[in-house]
Write an enzyme that holds these catalytic residues in place. Structure first.
Site, PDB file in Angstrom:
ATOM      1  CE1 TYR A 138      -4.100   1.600   0.827  1.00  0.00           C
ATOM      2  CE2 TYR A 138      -3.065   2.301   2.689  1.00  0.00           C
ATOM      3  CZ  TYR A 138      -4.316   2.303   1.702  1.00  0.00           C
ATOM      4  OH  TYR A 138      -5.768   3.203   2.084  1.00  0.00           O
ATOM      5  CG  HIS A 143      -3.990   4.426  -3.405  1.00  0.00           C
ATOM      6  ND1 HIS A 143      -5.328   4.086  -3.897  1.00  0.00           N
ATOM      7  CD2 HIS A 143      -4.455   3.498  -2.813  1.00  0.00           C
ATOM      8  CE1 HIS A 143      -5.923   3.289  -3.990  1.00  0.00           C
ATOM      9  NE2 HIS A 143      -5.202   2.504  -2.857  1.00  0.00           N
ATOM     10  NE  ARG A 152      -7.505   6.215   7.801  1.00  0.00           N
ATOM     11  CZ  ARG A 152      -7.374   5.596   6.914  1.00  0.00           C
ATOM     12  NH1 ARG A 152      -8.118   4.464   6.983  1.00  0.00           N
ATOM     13  NH2 ARG A 152      -6.524   5.555   5.894  1.00  0.00           N
ATOM     14  CD  GLU A 209      -6.685  -1.627  -5.010  1.00  0.00           C
ATOM     15  OE1 GLU A 209      -5.613  -2.941  -4.779  1.00  0.00           O
ATOM     16  OE2 GLU A 209      -7.351  -0.933  -3.909  1.00  0.00           O
ATOM     17  CD  GLU A 211      -1.874  -3.136  -6.292  1.00  0.00           C
ATOM     18  OE1 GLU A 211      -0.984  -4.222  -5.510  1.00  0.00           O
ATOM     19  OE2 GLU A 211      -2.823  -3.349  -5.914  1.00  0.00           O
ATOM     20  CG  ASP A 243      -5.249  -6.287  -5.768  1.00  0.00           C
ATOM     21  OD1 ASP A 243      -5.309  -7.165  -5.807  1.00  0.00           O
ATOM     22  OD2 ASP A 243      -4.973  -4.894  -5.046  1.00  0.00           O
ATOM     23  CD  GLN A 250     -11.065  -2.490   0.478  1.00  0.00           C
ATOM     24  OE1 GLN A 250     -11.287  -1.984  -1.310  1.00  0.00           O
ATOM     25  NE2 GLN A 250      -9.057  -1.273   1.004  1.00  0.00           N
ATOM     26  CE  LYS A 263      -8.028  -4.350  -1.390  1.00  0.00           C
ATOM     27  NZ  LYS A 263      -8.098  -3.921  -2.329  1.00  0.00           N
ATOM     28  CB  THR A 359      -3.504   2.137  -5.775  1.00  0.00           C
ATOM     29  OG1 THR A 359      -4.206   0.467  -5.459  1.00  0.00           O
ATOM     30  CG2 THR A 359      -4.039   2.190  -6.790  1.00  0.00           C
TER      31      THR A 359
HETATM   32 MN    MN Z   1      -4.309  -3.782  -4.218  1.00  0.00          MN
END
Ligand code: MN
Length: 426
Positions: A138, A143, A152, A209, A211, A243, A250, A263, A359
C-alpha cells in the site's frame, strides 16, 4: 556478477521490430506459451516473434549455461528461476547475442530459425509462474492519502504508521489470473444503507487497482533478513497487475483485520515478465522520505524506476477511453524497502512469490490509479468517449493496463494486462 550486455542500447536484432514495440532486443522478457501444436514451454520475445527456448536448447544454442532441457520444456518459469539471478542474466545475454544482427550463427540457419521463432498470434499465453505467496503493499502516498480523506479524516488522512513502514497484507495466490481471463463480479455482504443491516448482493462498486508486481527468486532461509542493498538480487522481474477490488464489500468487512473477500476474487497479471535487469537503464529517484526512515529501510542510490502506466476502459461494443496516466516512480516505498521490511522479522521469501506495489496514484487527478479516486467515491463520474459515465465498473467493461519505460529511443514495455467483467456466476 556478470555484466548486463543485453541492455546495450546500440544493439539491433535481425528480427524485425516495429518502432513503438514494447519488445526490442534490449527487453528479452520471459513467459510461457502453448498452442495446438506446441506443448507448454518457456519462451522469450523480440518484436512480434516468440522465441522457443526449449527448441533453442535442443539445437544446442544454450550450451555452457546452467540450464537443462527440463527447465524450458515445462509450463512454468519456476525451474528456470530456481537457477538464480546470475544464470538468468547470462541466459538473457546469450539470447541477446543470438539475435544480434551482427551474429550469423542462428540468423543464417533458415531451418533452425523456422523452428525457433513463432509468430506471437499463433500461441496462447499461459500463467508464467507458479505463485507461492502473494503479498500486496500500500505504498503510494497519494493513494493512501486519497483513501484516508474519503473514508476517515481529511485532516489526518495517513494513519500514524504509514510514513514509518511499507504497509502490506498477505493476499491469496489461488485467484491470481492471467491477462484475458474473465472476471466475474463478486457477490457478498454489502451495506448500502448505514442505518440498516447488511444485505447479500452482487458488488455494486467494482474497481480496478493500477499496480505493478514483482516476482522473486529464492530468498534466504527462515529467520534471516534481506537488506535494501541485497534486495534487487532477489527480484526476478516485474509485471503489470490489476488488483480488482470490490469497494462496497471492502468498506464493510475490512475492520479490524484488513482486506479479505473484497480482494481475493481475482487479480490479473500481464503474461510477460520483464526482468529487473532490463529495467536498470530506467532507474529514477523516489520521493524524499520524511521522517527519516529506520536503519533497516535506509538505502543508497536510485531504487525507483521510471515506468509510465496507463489505464483504459472499453465498454461493451464501445471504444477505449484512457482514464489514467500514472508512473511507478511516484511510489513512496520502493521494492527494495518492501522486501527488506517483509523479511525484517525473518519471514522467508520463496522462488515465485508475488509482491504487489499497491495502487499507484500520482499527484494529479488524472493520475489516480483506481475508479474510487478518479470518480472520487462516485461524486465525480468519469466521462467515457461513447458518452456514457462511470462511477465504478459495469458488466461488459474491459479494463486494460499498459506500461513502458522509454529513454534514448529504447522502449522497454510490458505489453498489457486486460480483463473483461462478466455478471456474477450462479
Ligand atoms: Mn491492491
Amino acid at each position: 556478477m556478470s555484466q548486463i550486455s543485453a541492455n546495450n542500447p546500440v544493439l539491433k536484432s535481425w528480427i524485425e521490430v516495429s518502432s513503438g514495440s514494447d519488445f526490442p532486443i534490449q527487453n528479452i522478457p520471459f513467459g510461457v506459451v502453448k498452442s495446438e501444436n506446441l506443448t507448454p514451454r518457456v519462451v522469450s520475445r523480440i518484436g512480434n516473434k516468440v522465441i522457443d527456448l526449449k527448441t533453442l536448447h535442443v539445437l544446442g544454442y544454450l550450451e555452457n549455461l546452467p540450464f537443462e532441457l527440463s527447465d524450458f520444456d515445462v509450463n512454468l518459469l519456476n525451474p528456470m528461476m530456481k537457477k538464480g539471478k546470475k544464470a538468468v542474466r547470462d541466459l538473457r545475454n546469450r539470447l541477446s547475442k543470438l539475435f544480434d544482427v551482427n551474429q550469423p550463427d542462428l540468423q543464417k540457419n533458415e531451418q533452425h530459425v523456422a523452428q525457433v521463432l513463432i509468430p506471437v498470434e499463433n500461441v496462447c499465453m499461459c500463467m508464467p509462474v507458479q505463485i507461492g505467496d502473494y503479498t500486496d503493499f500500500y505504498s503510494s502516498r497519494e493513494h493512501a492519502t486519497n483513501v484516508g480523506m474519503m473514508f476517515r479524516d481529511p485532516a489526518n488522512a495517513l494513519l500514524p504508521n504509514w510514513l514509518w513502514l511499507p504497509v502490506g497484507y498477505h493476499g491469496r495466490s489461488s485467484s491470481v489470473i492471467i491477462s484475458g481471463e474473465p472476471v466475474y463480479r463478486p457477490k457478498g455482504q454489502i451495506k448500502p444503507n448505514p442505518e440498516e443491516p447488511p444485505i447479500y448482493a452482487p458488488c455494486r462498486n467494482l474497481d480496478f487497482e493500477l499496480e505493478t508486481a514483482f516476482v522473486t527468486f529464492d530468498g534466504k532461509p527462515l529467520g534471516e533478513s534481506i537488506s535494501t542493498e541485497e534486495a534487487e538480487e532477489y527480484i526476478f522481474g516485474m509485471v503489470l497487475f490489476n488488483d480488482w477490488s470490490a469497494r462496497d464489500i471492502q468498506t464493510w468487512e475490512y475492520v479490524p483485520l484488513g482486506p479479505f473477500l473484497a480482494k481475493n476474487f481475482a487479480s490479473s497479471i500481464s503474461p510477460w515478465i520483464v526482468t529487473l535487469d532490463a529495467l536498470q537503464p530506467y532507474k529514477a529517484d523516489g520521493p524524499a522520505q520524511d521522517p527519516e526512515v529506520l536503519s533497516y529501510l535506509k538505502y543508497k542510490g536510485q531504487l525507483s524506476y521510471d515506468i509510465q502506466l496507463e489505464v483504459f476502459i472499453e465498454p461493451e461494443n464501445g471504444e477505449e477511453t484512457k482514464v489514467c496516466t500514472s508512473n511507478f516512480k511516484y511510489m513512496y516505498w520502493n521494492m527494495a524497502q518492501q522486501l527488506a521490511h517483509h523479511t525484517v522479522n525473518g519471514c522467508n521469501i520463496r522462488c515465485g512469490d508475488l509482491m504487489g506495489s499497491g495502487t499507484i496514484s500520482g499527484p494529479t487527478p488524472d493520475s489516480y490509479g483506481s475508479m474510487l479516486e478518479l470518480a472520487w467515491k462516485g461524486t465525480r463520474p468519469l466521462k467515457m468517449n461513447d458518452g456514457s459515465e462511470r462511477r465504478f465498473l459495469q458488466d461488459g467493461d474491459t479494463v486494460t493496463m499498459r506500461g513502458f519505460s522509454s529513454k534514448d529511443g529504447i522502449r522497454i514495455g510490458f505489453g498489457e494486462v486486460s480483463g473483461k467483467i462478466y455478471p456474477p456466476k450462479g
